[in-house]
Design a protein around this motif. Structure first.
Motif, PDB file in Angstrom:
ATOM      1  N   GLY A 165      -9.708   3.321   4.357  1.00  0.00           N
ATOM      2  CA  GLY A 165      -8.312   3.645   4.651  1.00  0.00           C
ATOM      3  C   GLY A 165      -7.400   2.456   4.447  1.00  0.00           C
ATOM      4  N   ALA A 166      -7.872   1.260   4.852  1.00  0.00           N
ATOM      5  CA  ALA A 166      -7.080   0.047   4.638  1.00  0.00           C
ATOM      6  C   ALA A 166      -6.952  -0.272   3.156  1.00  0.00           C
ATOM      7  CB  ALA A 166      -7.712  -1.125   5.381  1.00  0.00           C
ATOM      8  N   TYR A 167      -8.018  -0.009   2.388  1.00  0.00           N
ATOM      9  CA  TYR A 167      -7.970  -0.278   0.948  1.00  0.00           C
ATOM     10  C   TYR A 167      -6.980   0.650   0.239  1.00  0.00           C
ATOM     11  CZ  TYR A 167     -12.166  -3.276   1.082  1.00  0.00           C
ATOM     12  OH  TYR A 167     -13.062  -4.291   1.314  1.00  0.00           O
ATOM     13  N   ILE A 168      -7.023   1.940   0.554  1.00  0.00           N
ATOM     14  CA  ILE A 168      -6.108   2.861  -0.131  1.00  0.00           C
ATOM     15  C   ILE A 168      -4.673   2.631   0.333  1.00  0.00           C
ATOM     16  CG2 ILE A 168      -6.265   4.820   1.484  1.00  0.00           C
ATOM     17  CD1 ILE A 168      -6.241   5.037  -2.370  1.00  0.00           C
ATOM     18  N   ALA A 169      -4.484   2.236   1.579  1.00  0.00           N
ATOM     19  CA  ALA A 169      -3.127   1.935   2.058  1.00  0.00           C
ATOM     20  C   ALA A 169      -2.557   0.725   1.319  1.00  0.00           C
ATOM     21  CB  ALA A 169      -3.141   1.691   3.567  1.00  0.00           C
ATOM     22  N   ARG A 170      -3.384  -0.296   1.087  1.00  0.00           N
ATOM     23  CA  ARG A 170      -2.952  -1.445   0.277  1.00  0.00           C
ATOM     24  C   ARG A 170      -2.634  -1.002  -1.156  1.00  0.00           C
ATOM     25  NH1 ARG A 170      -0.624  -6.259  -1.394  1.00  0.00           N
ATOM     26  NH2 ARG A 170      -1.824  -7.117  -3.128  1.00  0.00           N
ATOM     27  N   PHE A 171      -3.505  -0.162  -1.751  1.00  0.00           N
ATOM     28  CA  PHE A 171      -3.287   0.340  -3.098  1.00  0.00           C
ATOM     29  C   PHE A 171      -1.932   1.035  -3.210  1.00  0.00           C
ATOM     30  CE2 PHE A 171      -3.650   3.987  -6.026  1.00  0.00           C
ATOM     31  CZ  PHE A 171      -3.936   3.340  -7.222  1.00  0.00           C
ATOM     32  N   LEU A 172      -1.623   1.885  -2.252  1.00  0.00           N
ATOM     33  CA  LEU A 172      -0.351   2.612  -2.281  1.00  0.00           C
ATOM     34  C   LEU A 172       0.832   1.667  -2.088  1.00  0.00           C
ATOM     35  CD1 LEU A 172      -1.415   5.691  -0.145  1.00  0.00           C
ATOM     36  CD2 LEU A 172      -0.999   5.669  -2.611  1.00  0.00           C
ATOM     37  N   ALA A 173       0.744   0.791  -1.088  1.00  0.00           N
ATOM     38  CA  ALA A 173       1.842  -0.138  -0.824  1.00  0.00           C
ATOM     39  C   ALA A 173       2.083  -1.056  -2.019  1.00  0.00           C
ATOM     40  CB  ALA A 173       1.535  -0.964   0.430  1.00  0.00           C
ATOM     41  N   LYS A 174       1.000  -1.559  -2.610  1.00  0.00           N
ATOM     42  CA  LYS A 174       1.153  -2.466  -3.746  1.00  0.00           C
ATOM     43  C   LYS A 174       1.799  -1.774  -4.931  1.00  0.00           C
ATOM     44  CE  LYS A 174      -1.292  -5.686  -6.751  1.00  0.00           C
ATOM     45  NZ  LYS A 174      -2.571  -6.361  -7.069  1.00  0.00           N
ATOM     46  N   ASN A 175       1.388  -0.533  -5.203  1.00  0.00           N
ATOM     47  CA  ASN A 175       1.964   0.167  -6.344  1.00  0.00           C
ATOM     48  C   ASN A 175       3.409   0.588  -6.108  1.00  0.00           C
ATOM     49  OD1 ASN A 175       0.084   0.791  -8.803  1.00  0.00           O
ATOM     50  ND2 ASN A 175      -1.235   0.747  -7.001  1.00  0.00           N
ATOM     51  N   ILE A 176       3.763   0.831  -4.853  1.00  0.00           N
ATOM     52  CA  ILE A 176       5.169   1.105  -4.536  1.00  0.00           C
ATOM     53  C   ILE A 176       6.026  -0.117  -4.828  1.00  0.00           C
ATOM     54  CG2 ILE A 176       6.753   1.449  -2.577  1.00  0.00           C
ATOM     55  CD1 ILE A 176       4.587   3.421  -1.467  1.00  0.00           C
ATOM     56  N   VAL A 177       5.557  -1.296  -4.428  1.00  0.00           N
ATOM     57  CA  VAL A 177       6.309  -2.531  -4.697  1.00  0.00           C
ATOM     58  C   VAL A 177       6.267  -2.865  -6.187  1.00  0.00           C
ATOM     59  CG1 VAL A 177       6.425  -5.012  -4.225  1.00  0.00           C
ATOM     60  CG2 VAL A 177       5.970  -3.399  -2.360  1.00  0.00           C
ATOM     61  N   ALA A 178       5.117  -2.727  -6.818  1.00  0.00           N
ATOM     62  CA  ALA A 178       4.997  -3.029  -8.245  1.00  0.00           C
ATOM     63  C   ALA A 178       5.859  -2.109  -9.104  1.00  0.00           C
ATOM     64  CB  ALA A 178       3.538  -2.925  -8.680  1.00  0.00           C
ATOM     65  N   SER A 179       6.102  -0.895  -8.617  1.00  0.00           N
ATOM     66  CA  SER A 179       6.943   0.062  -9.340  1.00  0.00           C
ATOM     67  C   SER A 179       8.422  -0.108  -9.033  1.00  0.00           C
ATOM     68  CB  SER A 179       6.507   1.488  -8.981  1.00  0.00           C
ATOM     69  OG  SER A 179       5.168   1.711  -9.323  1.00  0.00           O
ATOM     70  N   ASN A 180       8.750  -1.163  -8.275  1.00  0.00           N
ATOM     71  CA  ASN A 180      10.139  -1.472  -7.911  1.00  0.00           C
ATOM     72  C   ASN A 180      10.791  -0.375  -7.076  1.00  0.00           C
ATOM     73  OD1 ASN A 180      10.247  -4.016  -9.295  1.00  0.00           O
ATOM     74  ND2 ASN A 180      10.422  -2.881 -11.223  1.00  0.00           N
ATOM     75  N   LEU A 181       9.971   0.379  -6.347  1.00  0.00           N
ATOM     76  CA  LEU A 181      10.521   1.338  -5.399  1.00  0.00           C
ATOM     77  C   LEU A 181      10.960   0.649  -4.110  1.00  0.00           C
ATOM     78  CD1 LEU A 181       8.125   4.406  -5.710  1.00  0.00           C
ATOM     79  CD2 LEU A 181      10.464   4.201  -6.547  1.00  0.00           C
ATOM     80  N   ALA A 182      10.382  -0.525  -3.836  1.00  0.00           N
ATOM     81  CA  ALA A 182      10.751  -1.295  -2.648  1.00  0.00           C
ATOM     82  C   ALA A 182      10.329  -2.745  -2.864  1.00  0.00           C
ATOM     83  CB  ALA A 182      10.071  -0.726  -1.400  1.00  0.00           C
ATOM     84  N   GLU A 183      10.984  -3.661  -2.153  1.00  0.00           N
ATOM     85  CA  GLU A 183      10.604  -5.077  -2.210  1.00  0.00           C
ATOM     86  C   GLU A 183       9.492  -5.389  -1.212  1.00  0.00           C
ATOM     87  OE1 GLU A 183      13.914  -7.684  -1.724  1.00  0.00           O
ATOM     88  OE2 GLU A 183      15.158  -6.606  -3.173  1.00  0.00           O
ATOM     89  N   LYS A 184       9.362  -4.541  -0.228  1.00  0.00           N
ATOM     90  CA  LYS A 184       8.380  -4.749   0.837  1.00  0.00           C
ATOM     91  C   LYS A 184       7.983  -3.371   1.352  1.00  0.00           C
ATOM     92  CE  LYS A 184       9.468  -8.014   3.732  1.00  0.00           C
ATOM     93  NZ  LYS A 184      10.036  -8.745   4.913  1.00  0.00           N
ATOM     94  N   CYS A 185       6.696  -3.177   1.610  1.00  0.00           N
ATOM     95  CA  CYS A 185       6.253  -1.850   2.049  1.00  0.00           C
ATOM     96  C   CYS A 185       5.054  -1.964   2.970  1.00  0.00           C
ATOM     97  CB  CYS A 185       5.897  -0.989   0.832  1.00  0.00           C
ATOM     98  SG  CYS A 185       5.423   0.703   1.267  1.00  0.00           S
ATOM     99  N   LEU A 186       5.126  -1.274   4.090  1.00  0.00           N
ATOM    100  CA  LEU A 186       4.020  -1.152   5.041  1.00  0.00           C
ATOM    101  C   LEU A 186       3.654   0.320   5.163  1.00  0.00           C
ATOM    102  CD1 LEU A 186       2.265  -2.590   7.317  1.00  0.00           C
ATOM    103  CD2 LEU A 186       4.031  -1.779   8.899  1.00  0.00           C
ATOM    104  N   ILE A 187       2.364   0.617   5.040  1.00  0.00           N
ATOM    105  CA  ILE A 187       1.884   1.994   5.159  1.00  0.00           C
ATOM    106  C   ILE A 187       0.823   2.054   6.248  1.00  0.00           C
ATOM    107  CG2 ILE A 187       0.576   3.833   4.014  1.00  0.00           C
ATOM    108  CD1 ILE A 187       1.959   3.110   1.437  1.00  0.00           C
ATOM    109  N   GLN A 188       0.969   3.033   7.135  1.00  0.00           N
ATOM    110  CA  GLN A 188      -0.058   3.289   8.146  1.00  0.00           C
ATOM    111  C   GLN A 188      -0.687   4.649   7.889  1.00  0.00           C
ATOM    112  OE1 GLN A 188       0.585   5.138  11.958  1.00  0.00           O
ATOM    113  NE2 GLN A 188      -0.126   3.317  13.026  1.00  0.00           N
ATOM    114  N   LEU A 189      -2.019   4.702   7.962  1.00  0.00           N
ATOM    115  CA  LEU A 189      -2.761   5.948   7.950  1.00  0.00           C
ATOM    116  C   LEU A 189      -3.530   6.062   9.257  1.00  0.00           C
ATOM    117  CD1 LEU A 189      -4.345   5.707   4.366  1.00  0.00           C
ATOM    118  CD2 LEU A 189      -2.211   6.858   5.002  1.00  0.00           C
ATOM    119  N   SER A 190      -3.731   7.285   9.741  1.00  0.00           N
ATOM    120  CA  SER A 190      -4.578   7.482  10.925  1.00  0.00           C
ATOM    121  C   SER A 190      -5.559   8.612  10.650  1.00  0.00           C
ATOM    122  CB  SER A 190      -3.728   7.802  12.160  1.00  0.00           C
ATOM    123  OG  SER A 190      -3.150   9.097  12.059  1.00  0.00           O
ATOM    124  N   TYR A 191      -6.747   8.483  11.230  1.00  0.00           N
ATOM    125  CA  TYR A 191      -7.821   9.447  11.005  1.00  0.00           C
ATOM    126  C   TYR A 191      -8.484   9.821  12.327  1.00  0.00           C
ATOM    127  CZ  TYR A 191      -7.605   8.520   5.980  1.00  0.00           C
ATOM    128  OH  TYR A 191      -7.189   8.410   4.679  1.00  0.00           O
TER     129      TYR A 191
END
Length: 380
Positions: A274-300
């Motif tokens: 879950g931490a790995y996919i959350a990093r993947f999503l946050a990184k691609n959001i920033v890399a795609s210039n959708l945001a300069e900074k992004c934090l994502i939380q998932l819960s299971y």
């Protein structure tokens, strides 16, 4: 103006030795059985390594082979003399079968996908502060220790032991941009004959080779082995446990952490996947210039495949609403354990390299499949 600090520890730090052993064991099982279930914990003392946890696999492990790998790892890290050495240390295995109660929640059964191996919260983070899209204080802390380790291996510096810690304090201006480095701290194990001036002469040029020149000013302070002496290191100085360096492993305190450690756990343990996919999503959001900074939380929830909740915080830097980002994530990504496994190819022996110098901000290696969560696949 404000100050912010992150630290890193070397591969020879006792807790990192434990993390590496736990991930070595996970890799061993995945080499033979990609459906293995592993949760391996390691306790490292000066005289004995104890390995415990829960395992489920379709074969009987060869514990002598695992022991040989552990000894080779310890030798590679650099423990070849003293009380704690690769050839003298005792190794004890206390691995147990995975609980049937957990197994029935994790296995697919009648469900469309495997359930999560535990409940919990996981965070992923990215920011535009460095090319790695990571907090600069942590990135520089990691890179200093990696460069020192490489320099030792290449014979460019000498007289040092495997155990070391670094710490970087950054000074930010009122626009939340780095103004300069306030403090650089390095504590490094050394031979008795090596004096502080000798230590500084050897390691300071290595540090200056890592830090951008514009961040070193007349305000920058350097601290080297501030106790005055660091000859007793590794497990001789302090025992090691798997999972005690979770902030070093993630974002250096610059972002939230769910509390679960990574090393020794297969992908059904969402603490890790879950931490790995959350990093993947946050990184691609920033890399795609959708945001300069992004934090994502998932819960299971244990035994439940899909995440219970998704939270996104762009800290006011997003070009679209956070609600829209969550909608896009739900539409485009399968965040079940099986879905994460398929996206990031997590059922392979790729974990030992993650256990030192951080799980995030590393180079994606397509040939070896390493650090797949760092791959940039820009989002539409």
């Amino acid at each position: 103006m404000y100050l912010f600090t992150s630290e890193s520890v070397s591969a020879g730090h006792p807790d990192k030795i434990a993390d590496q052993i736990s991930d070595l064991i996970l890799d061993y099982f995945f080499e033979i059985d990609s459906k293995a279930r592993v949760a391996a914990e390691s306790f490292v003392t000066p005289f004995k390594i104890v390995i415990a946890g829960e395992i489920r696999a379709n074969f009987e492990p060869n514990y002598q082979e695992i022991e040989n790998r552990i000894r080779n790892l310890i030798k590679e890290i650099g423990y070849i003399s003293g009380k704690f050495t690769y050839d003298k240390i005792a190794i004890e295995f206390l691995l147990n079968k995975q609980s049937d109660d957990i197994a029935q929640g994790v296995d697919k059964g009648e469900r469309a996908s495997e359930g999560a191996g535990d409940q919990g919260i996981m965070f992923g983070y990215a920011c535009s502060e460095t090319p790695e899209l990571m907090p600069a204080s942590l990135t520089y802390s990691h890179q200093i220790l990696q460069k020192i380790y490489q320099s030792q291996k290449q014979g460019k510096i000498s007289g040092f032991g495997p155990d070391a810690k670094s710490q970087i304090t950054l000074s930010y201006n009122n626009k939340n941009k780095i103004d300069h480095i306030d403090t650089i701290l390095l504590s490094i194990q050394h031979q008795e004959s090596l004096k502080i001036d000798d230590i500084i002469d050897q390691v300071k040029p290595v540090i200056l080779d890592i830090i951008p020149e514009e961040f070193i000013t007349n305000k920058t302070k350097f601290l080297f082995n501030p106790t005055g002496k660091f000859t007793i290191g590794g497990p001789e100085g302090d025992v090691g446990l798997t999972g005690r360096k979770i902030i070093v492993d993630s974002y250096g305190g610059a972002a939230a952490h769910g509390g679960g450690a990574f090393s020794g756990k297969d992908y059904t343990k969402v603490d890790r996947s879950g931490a790995y996919i959350a990093r993947f999503l946050a990184k691609n959001i920033v890399a795609s210039n959708l945001a300069e900074k992004c934090l994502i939380q998932l819960s299971y929830a244990i035994g439940v495949a899909d995440p219970i909740s998704i939270y996104v915080n762009s800290f006011g830097t997003s070009k679209i609403s956070e609600e829209k980002i969550i909608q896009l994530i739900n539409q485009k990504f399968d965040l079940t354990p099986r879905g994460i496994r398929d996206i990031l190819k997590l059922d392979r022996p790729i974990y030992l390299p993650t256990a030192s110098y951080g799980h995030f901000g590393r180079d994606y290696d397509a040939d070896k499949g390493l650090f797949s969560w760092e791959k940039i696949t820009k989002l539409n």
